[in-house]
Design a protein around this motif. Structure first.
Motif, PDB file in Angstrom:
ATOM      1  N   TYR A 115      63.529  25.038  10.929  1.00  0.00           N
ATOM      2  CA  TYR A 115      62.887  24.821   9.525  1.00  0.00           C
ATOM      3  C   TYR A 115      63.076  23.298   8.944  1.00  0.00           C
ATOM      4  O   TYR A 115      61.703  23.150   9.050  1.00  0.00           O
ATOM      5  N   LEU A 127      61.874  20.376  10.956  1.00  0.00           N
ATOM      6  CA  LEU A 127      60.222  19.932  10.693  1.00  0.00           C
ATOM      7  C   LEU A 127      59.560  19.916   9.678  1.00  0.00           C
ATOM      8  O   LEU A 127      58.681  18.697   9.916  1.00  0.00           O
ATOM      9  N   HIS A 136      49.066  19.364   9.367  1.00  0.00           N
ATOM     10  CA  HIS A 136      49.997  20.449  10.405  1.00  0.00           C
ATOM     11  C   HIS A 136      50.852  19.873   8.774  1.00  0.00           C
ATOM     12  O   HIS A 136      51.634  21.282   8.673  1.00  0.00           O
ATOM     13  N   VAL A 195      57.557  28.173  14.377  1.00  0.00           N
ATOM     14  CA  VAL A 195      58.544  26.488  14.454  1.00  0.00           C
ATOM     15  C   VAL A 195      58.055  26.198  15.936  1.00  0.00           C
ATOM     16  O   VAL A 195      57.685  25.246  15.899  1.00  0.00           O
ATOM     17  N   GLN A 211      54.428  25.218  16.326  1.00  0.00           N
ATOM     18  CA  GLN A 211      54.398  24.132  15.364  1.00  0.00           C
ATOM     19  C   GLN A 211      54.409  22.757  16.094  1.00  0.00           C
ATOM     20  O   GLN A 211      53.981  21.933  16.460  1.00  0.00           O
ATOM     21  N   LEU A 212      56.086  22.669  16.336  1.00  0.00           N
ATOM     22  CA  LEU A 212      56.221  21.584  17.710  1.00  0.00           C
ATOM     23  C   LEU A 212      55.407  21.569  18.499  1.00  0.00           C
ATOM     24  O   LEU A 212      55.460  20.169  19.641  1.00  0.00           O
TER      25      LEU A 212
END
Length: 92
Positions: free
Chosen positions: A15, A18, A34, A71, A74-75
């Motif tokens: 996290y 990111l 984002h 996570v 999102q990636l």
């Protein structure tokens, strides 16, 4: 109560990486959306991690999976956008 097990440390590290990536990209490019989603996700996980009952009875793995899935999602979105932009650039 914030869990400090090895698995949660890995989640916190993912996290943090990111978050650092999105902050740098938000300053230099178009990753502001984002960053908004990440802040909503952060508020949601703070709510989940602060409730002690979410970790009773062996449900801590579910919380870990929930945190890691956001996570990862999102990636995946970021990687998909980058691939799409590269393919569009090479098609022109």
């Amino acid at each position: 109560m914030i869990p400090t097990d090895h698995e949660f440390s890995l989640l916190y590290m993912m996290y943090g990486m990111l978050l650092a990536f999105l902050i740098i990209k938000a300053i230099t490019s178009d990753y502001k959306m984002h960053l908004i989603f990440l802040s909503i996700y952060t508020a949601f996980l703070i709510f989940i991690f602060s409730d002690r009952s979410n970790f009773e009875g062996g449900s801590s793995l579910g919380v870990l999976l929930l945190g890691a899935s956001f996570v990862g999602l999102q990636l995946l979105i970021i990687i998909t956008i980058k691939i799409y932009k590269e393919l569009r650039k090479t098609a022109n």
